[in-house]
Design a protein around this motif. Structure first.
Motif, PDB file in Angstrom:
ATOM      1  N   MET A 233      -7.199  24.302  29.614  1.00  0.00           N
ATOM      2  CA  MET A 233      -7.527  23.700  30.853  1.00  0.00           C
ATOM      3  C   MET A 233      -8.451  22.266  30.676  1.00  0.00           C
ATOM      4  O   MET A 233      -9.558  22.622  29.890  1.00  0.00           O
ATOM      5  N   SER A 234      -8.201  21.332  31.551  1.00  0.00           N
ATOM      6  CA  SER A 234      -9.065  20.303  30.910  1.00  0.00           C
ATOM      7  C   SER A 234     -10.296  20.275  31.545  1.00  0.00           C
ATOM      8  O   SER A 234     -10.324  21.065  32.545  1.00  0.00           O
ATOM      9  N   PRO A 235     -11.275  19.479  31.099  1.00  0.00           N
ATOM     10  CA  PRO A 235     -12.558  19.271  31.800  1.00  0.00           C
ATOM     11  C   PRO A 235     -12.545  19.141  33.486  1.00  0.00           C
ATOM     12  O   PRO A 235     -13.263  19.633  34.245  1.00  0.00           O
ATOM     13  N   GLY A 236     -11.568  18.257  33.792  1.00  0.00           N
ATOM     14  CA  GLY A 236     -11.516  17.737  35.252  1.00  0.00           C
ATOM     15  C   GLY A 236     -11.025  18.913  35.960  1.00  0.00           C
ATOM     16  O   GLY A 236     -11.301  19.119  37.180  1.00  0.00           O
ATOM     17  N   THR A 237      -9.917  19.538  35.366  1.00  0.00           N
ATOM     18  CA  THR A 237      -9.552  20.768  36.142  1.00  0.00           C
ATOM     19  C   THR A 237     -10.512  21.946  36.383  1.00  0.00           C
ATOM     20  O   THR A 237     -10.800  22.478  37.243  1.00  0.00           O
ATOM     21  N   ALA A 238     -11.319  22.123  35.266  1.00  0.00           N
ATOM     22  CA  ALA A 238     -12.541  23.062  35.391  1.00  0.00           C
ATOM     23  C   ALA A 238     -13.697  22.554  36.164  1.00  0.00           C
ATOM     24  O   ALA A 238     -14.052  23.589  37.236  1.00  0.00           O
ATOM     25  N   ALA A 239     -13.761  21.401  36.350  1.00  0.00           N
ATOM     26  CA  ALA A 239     -14.772  20.999  37.403  1.00  0.00           C
ATOM     27  C   ALA A 239     -14.342  21.191  38.602  1.00  0.00           C
ATOM     28  O   ALA A 239     -15.031  21.467  39.671  1.00  0.00           O
ATOM     29  N   LEU A 240     -13.107  20.699  39.071  1.00  0.00           N
ATOM     30  CA  LEU A 240     -12.581  21.083  40.434  1.00  0.00           C
ATOM     31  C   LEU A 240     -12.386  22.344  40.785  1.00  0.00           C
ATOM     32  O   LEU A 240     -12.593  22.842  41.908  1.00  0.00           O
ATOM     33  N   ARG A 241     -11.975  23.265  40.015  1.00  0.00           N
ATOM     34  CA  ARG A 241     -11.863  24.667  40.223  1.00  0.00           C
ATOM     35  C   ARG A 241     -13.607  25.349  40.647  1.00  0.00           C
ATOM     36  O   ARG A 241     -13.271  26.143  41.347  1.00  0.00           O
ATOM     37  N   GLY A 242     -14.411  24.727  39.670  1.00  0.00           N
ATOM     38  CA  GLY A 242     -15.828  25.299  40.167  1.00  0.00           C
ATOM     39  C   GLY A 242     -16.110  24.766  41.153  1.00  0.00           C
ATOM     40  O   GLY A 242     -17.005  25.372  42.086  1.00  0.00           O
ATOM     41  N   ALA A 243     -15.929  23.446  41.590  1.00  0.00           N
ATOM     42  CA  ALA A 243     -16.396  23.112  43.235  1.00  0.00           C
ATOM     43  C   ALA A 243     -15.725  24.236  44.194  1.00  0.00           C
ATOM     44  O   ALA A 243     -16.148  24.388  45.368  1.00  0.00           O
ATOM     45  N   VAL A 244     -14.395  24.236  44.083  1.00  0.00           N
ATOM     46  CA  VAL A 244     -13.640  25.113  45.047  1.00  0.00           C
ATOM     47  C   VAL A 244     -14.192  26.454  44.948  1.00  0.00           C
ATOM     48  O   VAL A 244     -14.503  26.835  46.176  1.00  0.00           O
ATOM     49  N   LEU A 245     -14.497  26.928  43.759  1.00  0.00           N
ATOM     50  CA  LEU A 245     -15.131  28.454  43.936  1.00  0.00           C
ATOM     51  C   LEU A 245     -16.730  28.542  44.341  1.00  0.00           C
ATOM     52  O   LEU A 245     -16.883  29.084  45.327  1.00  0.00           O
ATOM     53  N   ALA A 246     -17.343  27.221  44.253  1.00  0.00           N
ATOM     54  CA  ALA A 246     -18.622  26.995  44.712  1.00  0.00           C
ATOM     55  C   ALA A 246     -18.497  27.160  46.496  1.00  0.00           C
ATOM     56  O   ALA A 246     -19.358  27.794  46.982  1.00  0.00           O
ATOM     57  N   TYR A 247     -17.643  26.357  47.017  1.00  0.00           N
ATOM     58  CA  TYR A 247     -17.260  26.272  48.250  1.00  0.00           C
ATOM     59  C   TYR A 247     -17.009  27.580  48.780  1.00  0.00           C
ATOM     60  O   TYR A 247     -17.627  28.346  49.932  1.00  0.00           O
TER      61      TYR A 247
ATOM     62  N   TYR B 186      -5.074  27.824  47.763  1.00  0.00           N
ATOM     63  CA  TYR B 186      -3.945  26.889  47.661  1.00  0.00           C
ATOM     64  C   TYR B 186      -4.445  26.002  46.561  1.00  0.00           C
ATOM     65  O   TYR B 186      -3.799  25.457  45.483  1.00  0.00           O
ATOM     66  N   ALA B 187      -5.711  25.368  46.702  1.00  0.00           N
ATOM     67  CA  ALA B 187      -6.412  24.478  45.884  1.00  0.00           C
ATOM     68  C   ALA B 187      -6.395  25.047  44.394  1.00  0.00           C
ATOM     69  O   ALA B 187      -6.264  24.451  43.438  1.00  0.00           O
ATOM     70  N   LEU B 188      -7.140  26.246  44.351  1.00  0.00           N
ATOM     71  CA  LEU B 188      -7.142  26.928  42.937  1.00  0.00           C
ATOM     72  C   LEU B 188      -5.670  27.281  42.526  1.00  0.00           C
ATOM     73  O   LEU B 188      -5.912  26.953  41.143  1.00  0.00           O
ATOM     74  N   GLU B 189      -4.757  27.416  43.184  1.00  0.00           N
ATOM     75  CA  GLU B 189      -3.256  27.586  42.529  1.00  0.00           C
ATOM     76  C   GLU B 189      -2.971  26.348  42.041  1.00  0.00           C
ATOM     77  O   GLU B 189      -2.205  26.108  40.997  1.00  0.00           O
ATOM     78  N   ALA B 190      -2.920  25.301  42.771  1.00  0.00           N
ATOM     79  CA  ALA B 190      -2.634  23.940  42.542  1.00  0.00           C
ATOM     80  C   ALA B 190      -3.149  23.489  41.587  1.00  0.00           C
ATOM     81  O   ALA B 190      -2.570  22.937  40.403  1.00  0.00           O
ATOM     82  N   LEU B 191      -4.376  23.388  41.112  1.00  0.00           N
ATOM     83  CA  LEU B 191      -5.180  23.224  40.237  1.00  0.00           C
ATOM     84  C   LEU B 191      -4.998  23.769  38.808  1.00  0.00           C
ATOM     85  O   LEU B 191      -4.567  23.105  37.781  1.00  0.00           O
ATOM     86  N   GLY B 192      -4.478  24.961  38.876  1.00  0.00           N
ATOM     87  CA  GLY B 192      -4.082  25.892  37.609  1.00  0.00           C
ATOM     88  C   GLY B 192      -2.686  25.501  37.451  1.00  0.00           C
ATOM     89  O   GLY B 192      -2.306  25.537  36.144  1.00  0.00           O
ATOM     90  N   THR B 193      -1.673  25.187  38.257  1.00  0.00           N
ATOM     91  CA  THR B 193      -0.396  25.053  37.798  1.00  0.00           C
ATOM     92  C   THR B 193      -0.107  23.551  37.668  1.00  0.00           C
ATOM     93  O   THR B 193       0.406  23.226  36.713  1.00  0.00           O
ATOM     94  N   HIS B 194      -0.810  22.633  38.163  1.00  0.00           N
ATOM     95  CA  HIS B 194      -0.311  21.245  38.031  1.00  0.00           C
ATOM     96  C   HIS B 194      -1.612  20.297  37.264  1.00  0.00           C
ATOM     97  O   HIS B 194      -1.199  19.376  37.224  1.00  0.00           O
ATOM     98  N   GLY B 195      -2.757  20.906  37.304  1.00  0.00           N
ATOM     99  CA  GLY B 195      -3.859  19.984  36.614  1.00  0.00           C
ATOM    100  C   GLY B 195      -4.631  19.226  37.584  1.00  0.00           C
ATOM    101  O   GLY B 195      -4.456  19.482  38.794  1.00  0.00           O
ATOM    102  N   ALA B 196      -5.579  18.661  37.151  1.00  0.00           N
ATOM    103  CA  ALA B 196      -6.489  18.015  37.763  1.00  0.00           C
ATOM    104  C   ALA B 196      -6.011  16.998  38.837  1.00  0.00           C
ATOM    105  O   ALA B 196      -6.209  16.990  40.063  1.00  0.00           O
TER     106      ALA B 196
END
Length: 79
Positions: free
Chosen positions: A1-15, A36-46
């Protein structure tokens, strides 16, 4: 998982942990927009995951009927 993907996933989880309990789950779709956002980030990247999530959030409004809307599967390059 790229740092960008991890950061975006962290933002969604914080929400999901902070604002969602206060605002309630008012999404018109299944799965919810944040799931949906968590799954899309995990499947397709940042980049593509953020684009798919943003497009989904813009459709989540009172004028759209909503319903079942899964994350599109990742297409494999032909070759």
């Amino acid at each position: 998982m790229s740092p960008g993907t991890a950061a975006l996933r962290g933002a969604v989880l914080a929400y999901q942990w902070t604002l969602r309990p206060v605002l309630g789950c008012n999404c018109r779709f299944h799965p919810s927009c944040s799931e949906y956002a968590l799954e899309a980030l995990g499947t397709h990247g940042a980049l593509r995951g953020a684009w798919l999530s943003g497009r989904r959030i813009l459709r989540c409004n009172p004028w759209h009927p909503g319903g079942y809307d899964p994350v599109p599967s990742q297409t494999l390059p032909k070759g």
